[in-house]
Write a protein that holds these residues in place. Sequence first.
Motif: not given
Length: 511
Positions: A466-467, A456-459, A504-511
């Motif tokens: 970014r993370v 899930v976090a790969e993007p 992840l979207i809320r705090w570090f943007g859409v990928h």
Amino acid sequence: MFDVLVVGGGPAGLFLACELRLAGIRPLVLERLPEPDPSDKAHGLAGQVVRLLDHRGLFERCGGRGVPEPAPGLFFGGLPLPLGALGAANPMYLLPVQQRDLERVLGERAAELGAEVRRGWEALSLHQGEDRVSVTARGPDGGEQTLTARYLVGCDGARSLVRKAAGISFPGGSDDGVVDRTALIGPSEHLHLRPGGRVEVEDLGEIPAMFHRTERGVFTLLAHDPERPLVNTAEWEGDPADGGPARDAPMTLAEMEESVERVLGARLPLTPPPEGAPTLLRRLRGRNFRLADRYRAGPILIAGDAAHVSHGPTLNTALHDVANLAWKLAATLQGWAPEGLLDSYHRERHASGERVLLHTRAGSALTSPGEDITAVRGLVGELLASPDGTRLIADLMAGADVRYDMGEEEPAAPTGWFVPPLDLRAGGRSLRLAELLRDARPLLLDLTGGPDLAAVAEPWTGSAARVRYVPATAEEAPAPALLIRPDGCVAWAGADPGDLKAALIRWFGVH
């Protein structure tokens, strides 16, 4: 044009420069003073901010030893706070460090990271546009120059030019009847330090060294350096028009002795510091308690004393302000910040500022004279003797009682708080969580051992970087996985891949 101009090169401005450089932004810091201020100001850090410095590898550089450990006890309003009874829930950490030494360490770190700090540059005025700010500053040679940046951060103290020019109000008040006197002294045969944080005063006996209240005032002795103890008194002298020394009159050691005698009811001869050691004789009339109504006005932001002043841990709060702001500002400049991310700086840190004013005003009131206050102290002392009362006040003083809104309908218990210390096993070695936070990057700490969260976090963790993703194990994990923001706040905790993606979207943007 610069990305960020920082006005003020004290601890807040220098730490902001460090945090921005770690996030990939090149700031310019303008500091009015040509050299660092060598005078005695703050004498230590307390609370979760000590762990924040540990996250950045600055704890030992500031004089800490080994790993930060919770303090066994402290005082609130001059009343004992038995922190040892809290065990692992104790949020209070202490780091005795002079402000001048902290500034030196932060200045050295800023230089190591490549931040530009211009000393002897005084900001004179600023002009705010829709997407930029221009600052006119006077350099060391007397010449003026106009500098332009996309964002400006005022770390320029309680009388902040930046705050005033941005039209940000600074409501609050002051108690002009209080006079604080402080002096550095030398060793004295009339003053003996005792174990357990007590001091023996000739003709008086043993008293607490910290916050000893009488009906005439408060006496404090700080002996971080036994050869150069710091003595402080607070007296409620009423309206300044009724008499007393003029506001701008220099203070003398004799005046300090007289103040100590009035407070303690016993004569305590004082000696000056050893020859060649720094000296300090300072009198301050009045205590200010103010909080800016907003921390942002378009491209202008404020932090530290420019945003809040109190008779309390303003330096602790300032460093947390900066850690909260820097990564959000960097994300905005780099174009990946989710909508409203930069605005969350005011929402989160203003709430913390309100709590700081609450406990510093309450603590100051508890030390004031009068039989009514003595009665209140007796009641509060009983409350502090209970574990629940101790925990409430300890969290308040440590900056650990403000929970940020993580946007969850049913928030998980560990989220919104400063991340707890964890001992981990990752990559075949044992390490502390703090070691994974040195680079100030967002961190997904996966303690499940399964592949779902990684996919899930790969993007966010892959080529974008970014993370940072770290699989690990922990003996006492607070949750199966933690998403930790650069400021140390837990943005998400759990095991559900869908919830992780939303965070992840809320705090570090859409990928």
